[in-house]
Design a protein around this motif. Structure first.
Motif, PDB file in Angstrom:
ATOM      1  N   VAL A 191      45.420  44.688  36.792  1.00 19.32           N
ATOM      2  CA  VAL A 191      46.023  43.425  37.225  1.00 19.32           C
ATOM      3  C   VAL A 191      45.009  42.592  38.006  1.00 19.32           C
ATOM      4  N   LEU A 192      44.282  43.221  38.925  1.00 19.23           N
ATOM      5  CA  LEU A 192      43.278  42.496  39.704  1.00 19.23           C
ATOM      6  C   LEU A 192      42.135  42.013  38.826  1.00 19.23           C
ATOM      7  N   TYR A 193      41.728  42.847  37.883  1.00 22.15           N
ATOM      8  CA  TYR A 193      40.625  42.502  36.978  1.00 22.15           C
ATOM      9  C   TYR A 193      40.993  41.287  36.133  1.00 22.15           C
ATOM     10  N   GLU A 194      42.210  41.290  35.598  1.00 22.24           N
ATOM     11  CA  GLU A 194      42.616  40.224  34.699  1.00 22.24           C
ATOM     12  C   GLU A 194      42.988  38.932  35.421  1.00 22.24           C
ATOM     13  N   SER A 195      43.156  38.986  36.735  1.00 20.37           N
ATOM     14  CA  SER A 195      43.521  37.788  37.495  1.00 20.37           C
ATOM     15  C   SER A 195      42.365  37.250  38.334  1.00 20.37           C
ATOM     16  N   ARG A 196      41.134  37.645  37.997  1.00 16.85           N
ATOM     17  CA  ARG A 196      39.989  37.197  38.801  1.00 16.85           C
ATOM     18  C   ARG A 196      39.846  35.676  38.808  1.00 16.85           C
ATOM     19  N   GLY A 197      40.194  35.027  37.687  1.00  8.98           N
ATOM     20  CA  GLY A 197      40.073  33.577  37.624  1.00  8.98           C
ATOM     21  C   GLY A 197      41.140  32.846  38.402  1.00  8.98           C
ATOM     22  N   GLU A 198      42.250  33.518  38.654  1.00 13.32           N
ATOM     23  CA  GLU A 198      43.357  32.932  39.398  1.00 13.32           C
ATOM     24  C   GLU A 198      44.012  34.022  40.237  1.00 13.32           C
ATOM     25  N   PRO A 199      43.467  34.291  41.446  1.00 10.37           N
ATOM     26  CA  PRO A 199      43.951  35.402  42.281  1.00 10.37           C
ATOM     27  C   PRO A 199      45.454  35.321  42.545  1.00 10.37           C
ATOM     28  N   LEU A 200      46.045  36.504  42.740  1.00 13.62           N
ATOM     29  CA  LEU A 200      47.489  36.628  42.916  1.00 13.62           C
ATOM     30  C   LEU A 200      47.841  37.047  44.336  1.00 13.62           C
TER      31      LEU A 200
END
Length: 280
Positions: free
Chosen positions: A33-42
């Motif tokens: 989840v963190l890897y795939e959201s690097r462009g838009e942090p959650l």
């Protein structure tokens, strides 16, 4: 040579390299989840929802898994208003070891130092029939070391009560971890207020981070911050028979180079001398 604590390239979520680094599937899911959201942090809640979507189960320990990942990866926190966003930046050149390993001899010394008594209520197994456990004053999940100086004895009842108190504030775990490890109580309280600036901080959370238990007075420490030029607003609210206090940081000054303790003690000593001179 890459220095300890710097970052390296991130392994792909499905790679053998990641499987070697993270042997537990729950950690690998949160990493994805963190890897795939690097462009838009959650936010933490958004991370939790993504984990539920991937696994089909509601894991209430997602925030703990993020903290566990920080031992291997560089995960930054960006505060925007009241929300905290989590950004995976890279891999640590050397994994961080928070635990250190408390030996059996170390545990025995903790029992000896506390005389077999609960640090909170003073009860013992022999006199009161309670079960005593070795407790980490600063929880391991918040960066506390597994060493003697971070250990105390608690009865099971007080140990469970302490765990419940931390659980009540799990949404503020990031702020707590930034504050609770400081040596000086003023630093612990001040850094907590800074991490939560603009929001009301309940006195029970301040007491928890102050780590003084019955030996100190966190509300006095809050007043002493004024000596350093800090401005902290307090709001009181009745809840049944209790009066609850909430503190909001309005202004903070940089910490003195020598630390807040010596500056505050000198100011208090001068105030006492002035009072004696006026009385004399």
């Amino acid at each position: 040579m890459t220095p300890a604590g710097s970052v390296q390239d991130l392994p792909a979520p499905d790679s053998d390299e990641l499987s070697a680094l993270l042997r537990r599937n729950d950690l690998r899911v949160v990493y994805r989840v963190l890897y795939e959201s690097r462009g838009e942090p959650l936010t933490m809640n958004q991370i939790r929802q993504r984990v539920i979507a991937l696994t089909g189960t509601n894991n209430s320990q997602t925030d703990r898994r993020v903290r566990d990942l920080r031992d291997v990866f560089d995960i930054r926190t960006d505060q925007r208003g009241r929300d905290h966003f989590y950004l995976l930046k890279g891999r640590r050149a050397e994994p961080r070891d928070r635990r250190g390993g408390l030996s059996a001899a170390g545990r025995a010394r903790v029992f000896q130092d506390y005389g077999g008594r609960c640090a909170w209520c003073g009860r013992t197994p022999k006199e009161d029939g309670v079960k005593i456990v070795v407790d980490h004053i600063v929880p391991l999940d918040l960066g506390g070391p597994d060493r003697e100086e971070n250990c105390q004895l608690l009865c099971e009842e007080d140990n469970h009560a302490k765990q419940a108190r931390f659980a009540e504030h799990k949404d503020r775990a990031e702020a707590i971890s930034k504050a609770i490890n400081h040596e000086d109580v003023h630093l612990r309280i001040g850094e907590l207020l800074k991490a939560l600036k603009g929001t009301e901080v309940p006195i029970d959370l301040i007491n928890l981070v102050a780590r003084e238990e019955n030996r100190g007075d966190p509300t006095r420490r809050l007043r002493e911050l004024r000596i350093l030029g800090w401005t902290v607003k307090v709001r009181k609210e009745r809840e049944g028979k209790r009066t609850l206090s909430y503190y909001t940081l309005e202004h903070a000054e940089p910490w003195p180079d020598e630390g807040p303790g010596p500056v505050i003690r000198r100011a208090e000593n001068e105030r006492r001398r002035s009072r004696k001179r006026r009385a004399g």
